[in-house]
Design an enzyme around this catalytic site. Structure first.
Site, mmCIF file in Angstrom:
data_model
loop_
_atom_site.group_PDB
_atom_site.id
_atom_site.type_symbol
_atom_site.label_atom_id
_atom_site.label_comp_id
_atom_site.label_asym_id
_atom_site.label_seq_id
_atom_site.Cartn_x
_atom_site.Cartn_y
_atom_site.Cartn_z
ATOM 1 N N ASP A 191 53.940 42.428 78.270
ATOM 2 C CA ASP A 191 54.142 43.867 78.137
ATOM 3 C C ASP A 191 55.337 44.084 77.215
ATOM 4 O O ASP A 191 55.900 43.118 76.696
ATOM 5 C CB ASP A 191 54.348 44.533 79.511
ATOM 6 C CG ASP A 191 53.749 45.931 79.558
ATOM 7 O OD1 ASP A 191 54.119 46.755 78.711
ATOM 8 O OD2 ASP A 191 52.899 46.206 80.433
ATOM 9 N N HIS A 264 51.507 48.184 74.254
ATOM 10 C CA HIS A 264 52.317 47.444 75.242
ATOM 11 C C HIS A 264 52.660 46.034 74.750
ATOM 12 O O HIS A 264 52.547 45.057 75.487
ATOM 13 C CB HIS A 264 51.576 47.360 76.591
ATOM 14 C CG HIS A 264 51.665 48.618 77.401
ATOM 15 N ND1 HIS A 264 52.839 49.060 77.965
ATOM 16 C CD2 HIS A 264 50.719 49.528 77.757
ATOM 17 C CE1 HIS A 264 52.617 50.187 78.629
ATOM 18 N NE2 HIS A 264 51.340 50.504 78.514
ATOM 19 N N GLU A 327 47.150 52.824 77.156
ATOM 20 C CA GLU A 327 48.310 53.543 76.626
ATOM 21 C C GLU A 327 48.732 53.072 75.233
ATOM 22 O O GLU A 327 49.915 52.819 75.005
ATOM 23 C CB GLU A 327 49.495 53.412 77.599
ATOM 24 C CG GLU A 327 49.191 53.992 78.958
ATOM 25 C CD GLU A 327 50.352 53.866 79.941
ATOM 26 O OE1 GLU A 327 50.579 54.821 80.685
ATOM 27 O OE2 GLU A 327 51.014 52.815 79.976
HETATM 28 C C1 TNX Z 1 50.726 52.855 83.863
HETATM 29 S S1 TNX Z 1 48.234 51.360 84.790
HETATM 30 C C2 TNX Z 1 50.616 51.627 83.245
HETATM 31 C C3 TNX Z 1 51.678 50.615 83.440
HETATM 32 C C4 TNX Z 1 52.794 51.148 84.301
HETATM 33 C C5 TNX Z 1 52.206 51.920 85.462
HETATM 34 C C6 TNX Z 1 53.191 52.389 86.474
HETATM 35 C C7 TNX Z 1 48.332 50.994 83.314
HETATM 36 C C8 TNX Z 1 47.138 50.451 82.737
HETATM 37 N N1 TNX Z 1 49.478 51.214 82.606
HETATM 38 O O1 TNX Z 1 52.136 50.156 82.188
HETATM 39 O O2 TNX Z 1 53.563 50.086 84.756
HETATM 40 O O3 TNX Z 1 51.535 53.053 84.936
HETATM 41 O O4 TNX Z 1 52.554 52.892 87.626
#
Ligand code: TNX
Length: 762
Positions: A191, A264, A327
């Protein structure tokens, strides 16, 4: 209590198996284990023999018996492992306990392994002590069990990027999952804040990407940001990975490694900035949230990722590789000549399809190596890669869409599967990301969305609990956040839908907690603390109801701001409060406090308990709550959304009309909003008030003073309106949701959430 319930309760404790088996037939008597027992295995089947030795190693330390492992056929008392080809599901088993001996039948060693987990849970908890426990009667209650899982995928995730967990803990985590018949471990290895797997071809991943110079302190949303000034990092060597993989195999757990792309990835870009669109420089991220950087879509990136994935494939024998996909902010691609050229050459319709191109290419590569991909539900955007399996986290919608398109789905929605959320209302909880996900909400989760037809439903492969670790600095806290919620989810994934019963689960868990104690598991005991519920009291004021899952415990409470002790009044029925105040309560056993203290603020204001009407229903996730939670006298939490006191809207405005019953002077109206952009929650873009005498004609007074203040934790907003001398019977409040989240912020492109708490009228 009816007879039926009594029966359940009794069997619930005698046979405290978690997850609850599909079929369990209690039988009279017990099988008393002794020195005379052996373990017998089918001949010429090494996997079964290994299992026999595993069972012996489980039983030996505490019982002190020898537990020889023999081939079948040697006379004498035995726990017999029997290969039975008529049992087709590899995870299914039969367990037969009779006074003279124990038989375990399965078609595959996995089923036999699960039978052993059930058997182990029928033995006294001291079995888990790992050392000789003399004086215990090692008796197993007689029973016939026929068991098989409801879903083929039952998993837990662990984020080792935001915080690093040592290999010993990873094995322990896997051991605890397997004990509850979970069969997948999703290892989130990379990440923005750290790359945690050794890749021999790219040494800078170890030297640079595995470390960050410091770490954000406190909550993502607290301003100004503070950092601890201490370097942090670590990674798993390939030798350690191999050892963990072998361990997981011996526990019938498949590891799903996750290598995040195309977003990420800031840690990787810190090591190899040439894989970005801008060339950097970058540093491994030091705070939480999402970052603008993404892998550039030039050839060099695919070369890098294919090399990385080739090493990953060599380490992990499971079919699936998780490639992230969540994301990803696409701003860099928009301004990158390389990416724009890619879009033109491939005839793609913008950056959304470029992400889809990215994932398809990786899918094709992995497919050529005999592997399949899993991605977060964002991989649906711009078109789903063929054969991809989708992990649905932003609600059920992604899962529904993927299942309808014929793809496999793993359900992991935030509202029931995110174990980084708070699990109780106690002030003693360690800092968490937010939210509120108590044990019963996990347990109540139904993974198959009602929208799906029977054929589509079969594509729901199962469920997964996610443990993101921004706020989980060490192994102790990871265990605390994961357990017992992971056990509740294990039952959701394993037990037949019709057998799920939270009361039975809670009783079995209470019994099971002694086993967890022996194993030294740092599980949370908050589920056995005090719960509050409030209803408006007749004739004004608020009525508070208290309850606990802990059988035999009493609840004591105070309303004067003092901590409850053994002399505080014992709860025997609803407590009526006529004035603002605070109620504190805890459970007590044998004269001592047995849980942490919960605190409930109470606000008996003019609108408390008055009728309220909503023009637009709240978001479906909140529709089970009555509109009255906005005026029930209980302020919503400053840190936990989904606490039962917040209602949410995304698209439609919140429009509420409150009837105060009679015309009366109104000094102020206080609105309470959550404000935490990190989890996509924003205060309203506009809020307005109007008043009426008759409920028909509303007017907004001029010169209304409006003040906005941040709440105590910095994650809520309080807006107070003071109309100059007004009398009214009806109040109408309209709050406009923020709208689409801007680029660069978590959840960009999505509708922001508007969360509304108590409306306080003075
Ligand atoms: C969203 S769930 C994210 C993570 C974060 C999390 C915290 C997901 C696919 N991505 O990068 O750690 O929320 O709840």
């Amino acid at each position: 209590m009816s007879c039926q319930n009594k029966g359940k309760e009794k069997s619930g404790v005698t046979y405290a198996i978690l997850p609850e088996p599909a079929k369990l037939q209690p039988k009279p008597g017990q099988c008393r284990l002794s020195e005379a027992f052996q373990i017998s295995c089918p001949g010429g089947m090494p996997e079964w023999e290994q299992l026999g030795h595993y069972l012996a190693a489980l039983l030996r330390p505490a019982t002190g018996f020898a537990w020889p492992v023999n081939e079948q056929g040697i006379p004498g008392k035995a726990i017999a492992l029997i290969a039975d080809a008529s049992i087709v599901n590899p995870e299914a088993y039969r367990l037969h306990v009779a006074p003279g001996g124990i038989r375990i039948c399965a078609g595959h060693p996995a089923g036999a392994f699960y039978a052993i987990q059930s058997l182990r849970q029928l033995l006294p908890p001291e079995l888990e002590a790992g050392e000789l426990r003399p004086g215990i009667s090692w008796a197993v209650p007689c029973v016939e069990i026929e068991d098989a899982p409801r879903f083929p995928y039952r998993g837990m995730h662990l984020d080792v990027s935001r915080h690093f967990f040592p290999p010993e803990f990873i094995k322990r985590y896997i051991k605890l999952l397997a004990m509850h018949k979970m069969n997948h471990f999703h290892w989130h290895l990379t990440d923005d804040q750290g790359w945690r797997i050794e890749i021999k071809g790219y040494p800078k991943l170890q030297e640079i990407a595995a470390y960050r110079k410091e770490t954000q302190e406190g909550h993502y949303s607290s301003q100004p940001r503070r950092y601890d000034g201490r370097p942090y990092g670590g990674y798993y060597t390939q030798e350690e990975v191999k050892d963990i993989v072998a361990y997981a195999q011996s526990r019938f757990v498949t590891i799903i490694p996750e290598i995040e792309m195309p977003g990420h990835c800031q840690a990787a870009l810190a090591a190899y900035p040439e894989l970005s669109c801008t060339g950097g420089p970058f540093e491994t991220a030091t705070h939480w949230g999402i970052f603008e950087e993404a892998f550039c879509t030039r050839e060099a990136t695919f070369q890098f990722l294919e090399n990385v994935l080739s090493e990953v494939i060599g380490l992990f024998p499971g079919r699936f590789i998780h490639i992230g996909g969540d994301e990803c902010f696409k701003g860099r691609w928009k301004n990158c000549p390389g990416c724009q050229q890619r879009i033109r050459e491939e005839g793609l319709n913008g950056e959304q399809e470029l992400q889809s191109y990215f994932i398809r290419r990786i899918e094709r590569f992995l497919h050529s190596k005999g592997r399949g991909i899993i991605g977060w539900d964002e991989i649906l955007e711009g078109g789903l890669a063929p054969r991809a399996t989708v992990m649905s986290w932003r609600g059920a919608e992604g899962g529904i869409a993927a299942a309808r398109q014929g793809h496999g789905v793993i359900m992991a929605p935030t509202s029931t599967c995110y174990f980084d959320y708070y699990q109780s209302m106690s002030d003693e909880e360690p800092l968490a990301i937010g939210g509120y996900l108590p044990l019963e909400n996990v347990y109540g989760y139904e993974p198959v969305p009602p929208e799906l037809n029977p054929e589509e439903s079969l594509r729901i492969l199962g469920v997964q609990g996610n443990l993101w670790t921004e706020y989980i600095p060490d192994a102790r806290q990871a265990e605390y956040m994961a357990f017992p919620r992971a056990i509740a989810l294990a039952e959701v994934g394993w037990s037949p839908k019709g057998k799920r019963d939270f009361g039975s689960f809670a009783r079995r868990l209470m019994h099971h907690s002694r086993r967890l104690d022996e194993l030294g598991v740092e599980y949370s005991r908050q589920a056995f603390g005090v719960r509050t519920a409030a209803v408006p009291a007749e004739g004004g004021g608020v009525e508070i109801r208290l309850s606990t899952l802990k059988e035999g415990a009493s609840i004591r409470y105070t309303t004067d701001g003092q901590e409850p002790d053994n002399h505080s009044p014992e709860y025997s029925g609803p407590v009526k409060l006529m004035r603002d105040g605070v109620l504190m309560a805890a459970t007590f056993e044998g004269g001592a406090r047995a849980s942490s203290i919960i605190r409930q603020e109470i606000s008996v204001h003019r609108a408390a308990g008055r009728p309220i009407r909503l023009k637009h229903p709240p978001h479906s996730d909140y529709r089970h709550l009555p509109a009255s939670v906005l005026v029930n006298g209980l302020p919503a939490s400053e840190t936990r959304f989904k606490d039962g006191e917040w209602l949410a809207w995304q698209e439609a405005p919140m429009e509420a009309t409150i009837d105060l019953g009679i015309l009366q002077p109104i000094e102020s109206v206080g609105l309470h909003f959550f404000n935490d952009p990190g989890v996509w929650i924003y205060p309203p873009s506009a809020a307005s008030l109007s008043f009426s005498d008759d409920g028909a004609i509303f007017h907004t007074p001029e010169n209304m003073e409006e003040r906005a203040e941040a709440g105590a934790q910095g994650r809520t907003q309080h807006r107070t309106f003071r109309p100059a001398s007004i009398r009214a019977r009806y109040i109408r409040i309209i709050a406009q949701p923020h709208g689409i989240i801007a680029e660069g912020a978590p959840g960009s492109g999505h509708l922001a959430w508007l969360l509304v708490g108590e409306i306080v009228v003075r």
